[in-house]
Design an enzyme around this catalytic site. Structure first.
Site: not given
Ligand code: 1HE
Length: 260
Positions: A114, A134
């Site tokens: 977005e 989402e």
């Molecule tokens: C996060 C987030 C996040 C990572 N919110 N903490 N977005 C998503 O559903 C995408 C979610 N993220 C992922 O699918 C993956 O993290 C990635 C593909 C982006 C990257 O993967 P990777 O293996 O490099 O990293 P990871 O191990 O998944 O994440 C590293 C850390 O970042 C981990 O935290 P930690 O404390 O365990 O180290 C994750 O929890 C954290 N992290 N992405 C919170 N999104 C205005 S409305 C919009 C609505 C949306 O955007 S919904 C889609 C949200």
């Protein structure tokens, strides 16, 4: 959000390019409330010298979208206001003072897509992938994606991304219109900066017409769009800068269009 979650740097001899970088790589540049407000504030208060901007994300991913750790705390009313806060912030990106080039790499997902779609130009390197998770998280886009993303790729493709969790890779993303440029790994920022420097050298009125007027014309019925175009054309060509530039070409002092 801490101050270190976003950075502003100025580039160029006259500080004409702003580089705004999300600097929360440990959380894949996920955007919490503080960070979306910081994006709004930065675009609202860009220094006067700035004529184009680049937005980039530190680390392997451009942006993982909404910080999901804040999501569970909201009721319906708070959810509406939260979405409207994103709208206001990304409005400042799309309809702010200058054209914005996004330097994409790694995850460009959810709210990250977005944010990217509020920019005027998207440059993606080969590591880029696009998704709207989402759909599988039981929520909906809320950062303007329902308006901007269909304008880039069409409603059918966005529906597919959300219903099926489809992920587009960098090549397919460029093919369907998610990015205008596809560049080798690790070069998205350099290309985005090169484009921003070029954009910064355009006439002010040209950049204004392209960022503020063209998207509105595209949303008008044809009859009104032709009229708005005529008004904008007249205003642009009457600016002294436009006259100087046309004269420079006629006198052989300006670059010709080169074959691609
Ligand atoms: C996060 C987030 C996040 C990572 N919110 N903490 N977005 C998503 O559903 C995408 C979610 N993220 C992922 O699918 C993956 O993290 C990635 C593909 C982006 C990257 O993967 P990777 O293996 O490099 O990293 P990871 O191990 O998944 O994440 C590293 C850390 O970042 C981990 O935290 P930690 O404390 O365990 O180290 C994750 O929890 C954290 N992290 N992405 C919170 N999104 C205005 S409305 C919009 C609505 C949306 O955007 S919904 C889609 C949200």
């Amino acid at each position: 959000m801490t101050k270190k979650d976003i950075q502003l740097e100025l580039y160029g001899d006259t500080s004409e390019v702003a580089v705004i970088r999300l600097t929360r790589p440990k959380k894949r540049n996920a955007i919490n409330d503080g960070l979306i407000l910081a994006i709004r504030d930065l675009f609202e208060k860009l220094p006067k010298s700035v004529r184009a901007a680049v937005i980039d994300g530190e680390g392997e991913h451009f942006c993982a979208g909404l910080d999901l750790s804040e999501l569970q705390e909201r009721d319906a009313a708070q959810g509406v206001f939260h979405s409207r806060m994103w709208h206001a912030a990304l409005e400042h990106v799309q309809y702010g003072p200058v054209p914005v080039v996004a330097a994409l790499h790694g995850a460009v997902v959810g709210g990250g897509l977005e944010l990217a779609s509020a920019c005027h130009i998207r440059v993606a390197d080969e590591t880029t992938f696009y998704a709207l998770p989402e759909g599988s998280r039981g929520i909906f886009v809320g950062g303007g994606g329902a308006v901007r993303i269909p304008r880039l790729i069409g409603t059918a493709r966005m529906t597919d991304m959300m219903l099926t969790g489809r992920v587009y890779n960098a090549q397919d993303g460029e093919r369907i219109g998610l990015a205008q440029y596809l560049v080798p790994n690790g070069t998205a920022f350099d290309k985005a900066l090169e484009l921003a420097v070029r954009i910064a050298s355009n006439a002010t009125m040209t950049n204004f017409a392209l960022t503020h007027v063209l998207p509105r014309i595209a949303d008008q019925p044809a009859d009104q769009g032709f009229m708005t175009e005529a008004m904008m054309a007249a205003i642009a060509q009457s600016a002294p800068e436009a006259k100087d530039r046309v004269r420079a070409f006629l006198e052989g002092r300006a670059a010709k269009v080169q074959k691609a």
